[in-house]
Design an enzyme around this catalytic site. Structure first.
Site, PDB file in Angstrom:
ATOM      1  N   ASP A  43       0.863  -1.191   0.000  1.00 27.59           N
ATOM      2  CA  ASP A  43       0.000   0.000   0.000  1.00 27.59           C
ATOM      3  C   ASP A  43       0.898   1.239   0.000  1.00 27.59           C
ATOM      4  OD1 ASP A  43      -3.268   0.122   0.945  1.00 27.59           O
ATOM      5  OD2 ASP A  43      -2.165   2.030   0.897  1.00 27.59           O
ATOM      6  N   TYR A 162     -13.235   7.100 -13.743  1.00 24.09           N
ATOM      7  CA  TYR A 162     -13.281   5.832 -12.994  1.00 24.09           C
ATOM      8  C   TYR A 162     -13.831   4.716 -13.872  1.00 24.09           C
ATOM      9  CZ  TYR A 162     -14.193   2.644  -9.083  1.00 24.09           C
ATOM     10  OH  TYR A 162     -14.213   1.552  -8.245  1.00 24.09           O
TER      11      TYR A 162
END
Ligand code: NAD
Length: 255
Positions: A43, A162
């Site tokens: 991450d 998106y």
């Protein structure tokens, strides 16, 4: 480890999960660890990755945090190299890191917002595949899941970047699946409906109610439901599943 995953179908396998500090990625990392995989928790949120990895090791699993921003190909390559050097090989990968971006009609989308959403959600998956595939080939094969969305199958008002990026992830998935199927790598995409995670943190009650109403199941999904589908696709039980985009969406896209 006890529980429903006593078979430990991922024992001896190692997995890299991006965006694993939160939400769906964190649930996937937990599910794979429950199945016996050693998990690299990748991450850009270093503290979150360290916490998520510690949560797994506290259950007796093998896990390491790997700081990586998926928009940076060098960081992604280093994350894969670290995983292989710590665990010995890489067999499974979940390219899940993603951002929602602001809502705007197509003609009003700011260029910087468009670039950011496409950079994380599409280029990030591409950088991951480029780094992961050679490692999976070196391990003799494996399986990859790219996190798309129900918005990779349908459009959605106000989410041009998106939706475009998530559709593109499906095309990337199909192409990589064709290219590497004969070499023992299965590549699939998962398309969640709206799921209750921090990604929806900005949504007020009215928006959440609206999103909920779009699902004939009458509720949002849970990260665990998406993790279950992802784990199935990574498992040997899915041995003839290549290049698909599998939805976990409470019948959202069936309408
Ligand atoms: P989340 O915000 O809870 O978690 C996303 C994680 O990705 C965070 O830990 C964040 O730090 C990390 N991340 C973001 N950008 C990154 C980058 N550049 N490099 C590395 N890590 C990065 O979100 P979530 O809901 O768990 O979403 C996970 C994936 O599922 C995303 O790809 C998202 O598009 C997809 N998805 C989510 C939903 C939903 O409704 N929540 C629906 C469909 C698809």
């Amino acid at each position: 480890m006890n529980g429903p995953y006593a078979e430990r179908e991922f024992a001896g396998r190692t997995a890299l999960v991006t965006g694993a500090a939160s939400g769906i990625g964190r649930a996937v990392a937990r599910r794979l660890a429950q199945g016996g995989a050693a998990v690299a928790v990748a991450d850009r949120d270093e503290e979150g990755a360290a916490k998520a990895a510690a949560e797994l090791t506290a259950t007796g699993a093998h896990a390491i945090p790997v700081p990586a921003d998926v928009t940076d190909p060098d960081q992604v390559r280093t994350a894969v190299e670290t995983t292989v050097s710590v665990f010995g090989a890489l067999h499974l990968a979940v390219n899940n890191a993603g951002v929602a971006g602001p809502t705007a009609l197509t003609a009003d989308v700011e260029l910087a917002d468009w670039r950011r959403v496409v950079d994380v959600n599409l280029h990030g998956v591409f950088h991951c595949l480029r780094a992961e595939i050679p490692a999976l080939l070196a391990a003799g094969g494996g399986a990859i899941v790219n996190m798309s969305s129900v918005l990779g199958a349908n459009g959605f008002m106000g989410s041009a970047a998106y939706s475009a990026a998530k559709h593109a992830v499906v095309g990337l998935t199909k192409t990589a699946a064709i290219e590497y199927a004969a070499q023992g790598i299965r590549v699939n995409a998962v398309g969640p409906g709206f799921v209750d995670t921090p990604l929806l943190a900005d949504a007020d009650t009215g928006v959440r109610d609206l999103l909920t109403s779009l699902h004939p199941a009458g509720r949002l999904g849970t990260p665990e439901e998406v993790a279950e589908l992802t784990a199935f696709l990574l498992s040997d039980r899915a041995s003839f599943l290549h290049g698909g985009h599998y939805l976990a969406d409470g019948a959202y896209a069936a309408q």
